[in-house]
Design a protein around this motif. Structure first.
Motif, PDB file in Angstrom:
ATOM      1  N   THR A   1       0.833  -1.193   0.000  1.00  0.00           N
ATOM      2  CA  THR A   1       0.000   0.000   0.000  1.00  0.00           C
ATOM      3  C   THR A   1       0.872   1.249   0.000  1.00  0.00           C
ATOM      4  N   ASP A   2       0.298   2.360  -0.447  1.00  0.00           N
ATOM      5  CA  ASP A   2       0.987   3.639  -0.403  1.00  0.00           C
ATOM      6  C   ASP A   2       1.136   4.098   1.044  1.00  0.00           C
ATOM      7  N   ILE A   3       2.103   4.968   1.256  1.00  0.00           N
ATOM      8  CA  ILE A   3       2.317   5.496   2.608  1.00  0.00           C
ATOM      9  C   ILE A   3       1.086   6.276   3.080  1.00  0.00           C
ATOM     10  N   SER A   4       0.434   6.941   2.153  1.00  0.00           N
ATOM     11  CA  SER A   4      -0.762   7.709   2.541  1.00  0.00           C
ATOM     12  C   SER A   4      -1.874   6.808   3.063  1.00  0.00           C
ATOM     13  N   SER A   5      -1.840   5.512   2.717  1.00  0.00           N
ATOM     14  CA  SER A   5      -2.872   4.580   3.173  1.00  0.00           C
ATOM     15  C   SER A   5      -2.469   3.848   4.449  1.00  0.00           C
ATOM     16  N   MET A   6      -1.231   4.002   4.890  1.00  0.00           N
ATOM     17  CA  MET A   6      -0.772   3.331   6.103  1.00  0.00           C
ATOM     18  C   MET A   6      -1.238   4.087   7.341  1.00  0.00           C
ATOM     19  N   LYS A   7      -1.341   3.362   8.454  1.00  0.00           N
ATOM     20  CA  LYS A   7      -1.749   3.981   9.720  1.00  0.00           C
ATOM     21  C   LYS A   7      -0.527   4.617  10.377  1.00  0.00           C
ATOM     22  N   LYS A   8      -0.579   5.934  10.598  1.00  0.00           N
ATOM     23  CA  LYS A   8       0.551   6.638  11.189  1.00  0.00           C
ATOM     24  C   LYS A   8       0.564   6.441  12.703  1.00  0.00           C
TER      25      LYS A   8
ATOM     26  N   SER B   1       0.893  -3.982  15.225  1.00  0.00           N
ATOM     27  CA  SER B   1       1.394  -4.332  13.903  1.00  0.00           C
ATOM     28  C   SER B   1       2.654  -5.179  14.046  1.00  0.00           C
ATOM     29  N   GLN B   2       2.881  -6.072  13.084  1.00  0.00           N
ATOM     30  CA  GLN B   2       4.134  -6.833  13.058  1.00  0.00           C
ATOM     31  C   GLN B   2       5.218  -6.076  12.303  1.00  0.00           C
ATOM     32  N   TYR B   3       4.804  -5.177  11.371  1.00  0.00           N
ATOM     33  CA  TYR B   3       5.765  -4.453  10.545  1.00  0.00           C
ATOM     34  C   TYR B   3       5.559  -2.952  10.746  1.00  0.00           C
ATOM     35  N   VAL B   4       6.652  -2.231  10.963  1.00  0.00           N
ATOM     36  CA  VAL B   4       6.581  -0.772  11.099  1.00  0.00           C
ATOM     37  C   VAL B   4       7.575  -0.142  10.134  1.00  0.00           C
ATOM     38  N   LEU B   5       7.175   0.966   9.549  1.00  0.00           N
ATOM     39  CA  LEU B   5       8.008   1.711   8.607  1.00  0.00           C
ATOM     40  C   LEU B   5       8.525   2.973   9.283  1.00  0.00           C
ATOM     41  N   LEU B   6       9.853   3.137   9.311  1.00  0.00           N
ATOM     42  CA  LEU B   6      10.477   4.374   9.781  1.00  0.00           C
ATOM     43  C   LEU B   6      10.812   5.190   8.531  1.00  0.00           C
ATOM     44  N   TRP B   7      10.125   6.311   8.327  1.00  0.00           N
ATOM     45  CA  TRP B   7      10.160   7.050   7.068  1.00  0.00           C
ATOM     46  C   TRP B   7      10.712   8.462   7.302  1.00  0.00           C
ATOM     47  N   MET B   8      11.814   8.789   6.636  1.00  0.00           N
ATOM     48  CA  MET B   8      12.503  10.065   6.819  1.00  0.00           C
ATOM     49  C   MET B   8      12.242  10.947   5.600  1.00  0.00           C
ATOM     50  N   THR B   9      11.691  12.152   5.827  1.00  0.00           N
ATOM     51  CA  THR B   9      11.346  13.047   4.718  1.00  0.00           C
ATOM     52  C   THR B   9      12.171  14.322   4.705  1.00  0.00           C
ATOM     53  N   GLU B  10      12.897  14.613   5.783  1.00  0.00           N
ATOM     54  CA  GLU B  10      13.761  15.799   5.823  1.00  0.00           C
ATOM     55  C   GLU B  10      15.074  15.439   6.504  1.00  0.00           C
ATOM     56  N   VAL B  11      16.178  15.938   5.951  1.00  0.00           N
ATOM     57  CA  VAL B  11      17.505  15.657   6.506  1.00  0.00           C
ATOM     58  C   VAL B  11      18.289  16.962   6.593  1.00  0.00           C
ATOM     59  N   PRO B  12      19.249  17.071   7.534  1.00  0.00           N
ATOM     60  CA  PRO B  12      19.976  18.332   7.728  1.00  0.00           C
ATOM     61  C   PRO B  12      21.163  18.462   6.783  1.00  0.00           C
TER      62      PRO B  12
END
Length: 570
Positions: free
Chosen positions: A508-515, A536-547
């Motif tokens: 599924t798209d990230i927009s459809s995942m439960k935050k 949940s058995q699977y969790v996504l660690l998602w990085m959208t901004e970096v320094p």
């Protein structure tokens, strides 16, 4: 000339061509002196008086210091003039930095192959290689512009002083093998991997110059490019361990092996050589009947060499030498002679022995005073304690003390750590970041890490990428309520979100995942807390901004981040 030994040019060094498997390259070799000790003046004189070795090669462009290319690159010093091409130290006046430039006429027989090699090398973009910055055909000239590293030292110069320590040699073969394996995966070969092509920076990182370009300038090719580069890495390791070139001919300022002895293991050439590294060099150098001492299979590609290195025990750096501090010197005042006349030279003055501590009159008074204060304090404390106990007994608090066992019911329960079983990068656009090191984000080593590539703009990764991240497998369904992420770089800013997903490869798209939660930080720790725990058995660690951060080893300046450790709780 001191600058020549550290710069990112010097492609004219031709010594030591014959020992490598690409001996067929003799037809295109440059025919210059077989020793490294030659200066620029000698190169120029040879180019003016000797017959060019390549038929049909055009004469070198008549350029001079101060000449400007593309109204930007000002030539400063000619480093090499050979076989129809020349190499220069130059200045990029637009960015105000030193660069290296290879120049040859547009009608040179190898001009097209040099341009193609330079453009292919530039597309690789691997910071372990000296980067090609520009490759242009203009005004009957072809020129290739690349990085210039004034703070780096050639391996040739390092070996001229002494062989490398075991840990340094291990780092050399590890880093060079991994870099060449990555290049071959993209279809690029070096074919000219000599000690002068390997540089060590001031931070201890090794960088390779001339990928594909050095061979194209000389017209070198090979039917077995992976085998050629692997044998070259073996020769570099052999030379680093023994300070000898692993063939009979002298090369690169190093003496060759004795005549008629053949290829013998490094630990038979020099005492104290690390046994594992010695065997590794022989496995990479397997050729003409030479074999490793333990009959291990030969390494014929950089990828096989990387695997063999990974199977070795890791070689730790040497312990730093401890220097004892200087002996404490008493001053004249401490010796009790302050204000007294100076002693005659050579006369030995007795030093009065100070009285034992607290044995003087003042010391005894101080001792009795402190004792009296302690006795008074103990008495006062005992009286206050007894009074408090009597008050509690009179007010009936004793019963509460015995029966109030449920006082912790209102306190929140401590969070339970969740063990991570596996992990995998999630790539939604473009190339992966560092897939081989995902496990380092949840191992027991806080110093190991997984890192992103370096981006030119930020902090948001969009539009280049929607984000970068890792999917973690918890082994079974768990309640996840918070996460702690340890980062390498601080600065504005790092933004990380945690999502519940359906597998290591989400459908599924990230927009459809439960935050689960989001955190943004300018420090090196990101704390993510959920309003309500999510199962949940699977969790996504998602990085959208970096320094944005500066140069780090062979990672250039730009927008990047690295994850050292991830801890989940529920």
């Amino acid at each position: 000339m001191a600058e020549r030994s550290t710069a990112a040019v010097d492609v004219a060094d031709n010594s030591g061509d014959e020992p490598l498997t690409a001996k067929a390259e003799q037809a295109t070799a440059d025919g210059v002196a077989q020793t490294r000790e030659r200066d620029t003046a000698a190169d120029e004189e040879a180019a003016e008086t000797d017959t060019p070795t390549s038929r049909g090669a055009s004469s070198p462009p008549e350029l001079h210091s101060g000449h400007k290319l593309a109204r930007r690159y000002r030539l400063e010093e000619c480093v090499t003039r050979l076989d129809g091409f020349s190499s220069w130290r130059a200045v990029d006046e637009k960015l105000r930095r030193a660069v290296g430039v290879h120049l040859l006429p547009a009608d040179h027989p190898r001009a097209r192959s040099v341009l193609a090699a330079a453009r292919s090398s530039a597309l690789l973009g691997d910071p372990r290689f000296v980067q090609v910055l520009d490759a242009v055909e203009e005004n009957d000239l072809v020129y290739v512009v690349h990085e210039w590293l004034p703070d780096a030292t050639e391996l040739t110069a390092l070996l001229a002083a002494s062989p490398l320590e075991a840990h340094d040699a291990y780092q050399l073969v590890s880093q060079v093998s991994q870099a060449m394996a990555a290049a071959h995966r993209e279809g690029l070969a070096h074919l000219r991997l000599t000690p002068s092509a390997v540089l060590r920076t001031s931070t201890g990182q090794y960088r390779i110059r001339g990928l594909a370009v050095n061979a194209a300038l000389r017209g070198i090719s090979s039917d077995t490019p992976q085998r050629t580069d692997t044998e070259a890495i073996g020769a570099l390791l052999y030379a680093s361990l023994t300070q000898r070139w692993p063939y009979e001919d002298d090369a690169y300022g190093l003496s060759g092996l004795p005549k008629a002895v053949g290829l013998i293991a490094p630990d038979q050439v020099r005492a104290g050589v690390h046994r594992g590294l010695s065997e590794l060099a022989m496995r990479a150098l397997v050729n003409d009947g030479a074999t490793a001492s333990r009959q291990d299979p030969p390494c014929t590609t950089p990828e096989e060499l990387v695997k063999a290195i990974g199977e070795m025990p890791r070689i730790r750096p040497p312990e730093p030498a401890f220097t004892a501090p200087p002996e404490y010197q008493r001053t004249t005042y401490q010796q009790g002679t302050y204000g007294r006349p100076a002693a005659h030279p050579g006369a030995t003055q007795p030093v009065p022995t100070p009285p034992p501590p607290l044995q003087s009159r003042t010391g005894r008074v101080l001792k009795w005073g402190v004792s009296a204060l302690l006795i008074a304090a103990l008495g006062l404390g005992s009286w206050q304690l007894a009074d408090a106990l009597m008050d509690r007994e009179n007010s009936g608090d004793t019963g509460k003390t015995n029966t109030d066992t449920g006082g912790d019911k209102g306190q929140p329960k401590p969070k339970k750590p969740i063990s991570i079983k596996n992990g995998q990068e999630l790539v939604l656009k473009g190339d992966p970041q560092d897939p081989g090191n995902v496990r380092r984000t949840f191992d027991s080593d806080r110093a190991s890490l997984w890192r992103t590539k370096t981006f030119k703009e930020g902090p948001p990764l969009a539009p280049y990428k929607p984000g970068v991240g890792i999917v973690y497998d918890l082994g079974s369904e768990q309640e996840v309520s918070e996460a702690s992420v340890s980062l390498l770089y601080g600065g504005e800013r790092t933004t990380i979100s945690l999502y519940a997903t359906d597998s290591l490869t989400p459908s599924t798209d990230i927009s459809s995942m439960k935050k689960i939660g989001t955190a943004s930080t300018s420090g090196t720790t990101a704390k993510i807390k959920a309003k309500k725990a999510v199962k949940s058995q699977y969790v996504l660690l998602w990085m959208t901004e970096v320094p944005n951060s500066g140069v780090d080893g062979f990672y250039g300046a730009g927008y990047k981040q690295a994850i050292k450790d991830v801890q989940l709780k529920g």
